[in-house]
Write a protein that holds these residues in place. Structure first.
Motif, PDB file in Angstrom:
ATOM      1  N   GLY A   5      -3.363  -3.659  -3.277  1.00  0.00           N
ATOM      2  CA  GLY A   5      -4.389  -3.698  -4.295  1.00  0.00           C
ATOM      3  C   GLY A   5      -4.128  -2.697  -5.409  1.00  0.00           C
ATOM      4  O   GLY A   5      -4.784  -2.705  -6.423  1.00  0.00           O
ATOM      5  N   LYS A   6      -3.169  -1.837  -5.217  1.00  0.00           N
ATOM      6  CA  LYS A   6      -2.812  -0.857  -6.232  1.00  0.00           C
ATOM      7  C   LYS A   6      -1.344  -1.046  -6.583  1.00  0.00           C
ATOM      8  O   LYS A   6      -0.574  -1.589  -5.813  1.00  0.00           O
ATOM      9  N   GLU A   7      -0.993  -0.548  -7.738  1.00  0.00           N
ATOM     10  CA  GLU A   7       0.388  -0.606  -8.170  1.00  0.00           C
ATOM     11  C   GLU A   7       1.242   0.255  -7.250  1.00  0.00           C
ATOM     12  O   GLU A   7       0.820   1.312  -6.833  1.00  0.00           O
ATOM     13  N   GLU A   8       2.426  -0.211  -6.932  1.00  0.00           N
ATOM     14  CA  GLU A   8       3.315   0.558  -6.074  1.00  0.00           C
ATOM     15  C   GLU A   8       4.330   1.290  -6.933  1.00  0.00           C
ATOM     16  O   GLU A   8       4.735   0.823  -7.987  1.00  0.00           O
ATOM     17  N   TYR A   9       4.745   2.451  -6.463  1.00  0.00           N
ATOM     18  CA  TYR A   9       5.672   3.290  -7.203  1.00  0.00           C
ATOM     19  C   TYR A   9       6.934   3.494  -6.398  1.00  0.00           C
ATOM     20  O   TYR A   9       6.913   3.489  -5.175  1.00  0.00           O
ATOM     21  N   LYS A  10       8.042   3.696  -7.104  1.00  0.00           N
ATOM     22  CA  LYS A  10       9.347   3.863  -6.461  1.00  0.00           C
ATOM     23  C   LYS A  10       9.553   5.325  -6.088  1.00  0.00           C
ATOM     24  O   LYS A  10      10.180   6.081  -6.820  1.00  0.00           O
TER      25      LYS A  10
END
Length: 170
Positions: A5-10
């Motif tokens: 539901g949230k943006e994923e980060y690398k």
């Protein structure tokens, strides 16, 4: 890929403890030492210029959580932008694109927090645009566009938008 539901980060390249720190900072910045978070982001950005784009996204998200810029992140973000404004970085279109993208996203807020550093950054960008040999046409166009964008009080007129972005696609 799991939907959270949230943006994923690398952030997988970090150790588990650092990943936890960054995830906490993204969810609730008041529960972490933002100086430590900023140092981690800056150190990784300086080691890996490709990560700089991700660093900008992470900082932008952290800033948006409290709906206001966080002073602890201002100088480290400026440090990354200054790194991207150096001679060797301006030779790489990907790094110029990253720099311009971040200035579009958070330049106005950064200037409100420290206008002197923004003046210094834009002095570097202006000199890079005017004096540096070997810049690609796209890099020159991006630098000129961001210089004009700031000069217009961080707004893009319709005519400027059409000019700069129709040139890129031609």
């Amino acid at each position: 890929m799991g939907e959270t539901g949230k943006e994923e980060y690398k952030i997988q390249s970090f150790d588990i403890e650092t990943q936890k720190l960054l995830k906490t900072a993204l969810k609730d910045p008041s529960n972490v030492d933002l100086d430590k978070v900023a140092n981690v982001i800056v150190d990784q950005s300086l080691k890996d210029s490709v990560f700089s784009k991700e660093a900008g996204r992470i900082c932008y998200t952290i800033i948006q959580v409290n709906n206001m810029p966080m002073m602890a992140l201002v100088n480290p973000v400026y440090d990354c932008l200054f790194r991207l404004a150096q001679h060797d970085s301006l030779q790489k279109e990907e790094e110029v694109d990253c720099l311009v993208l971040q200035l579009h996203r958070i330049g106005e807020q950064l200037e409100k927090m420290n206008s002197q550093r923004m003046d210094e950054l834009f002095s570097l960008l202006r000199d890079g645009f005017l004096l540096q040999e070997g810049l690609s046409s796209l890099s020159q166009l991006l630098l000129l566009e961001i210089i004009e964008f700031r000069a217009a009080d961080w707004k893009m007129t319709d005519a400027a938008q059409k000019y700069y972005y129709s040139e890129v696609t031609d």
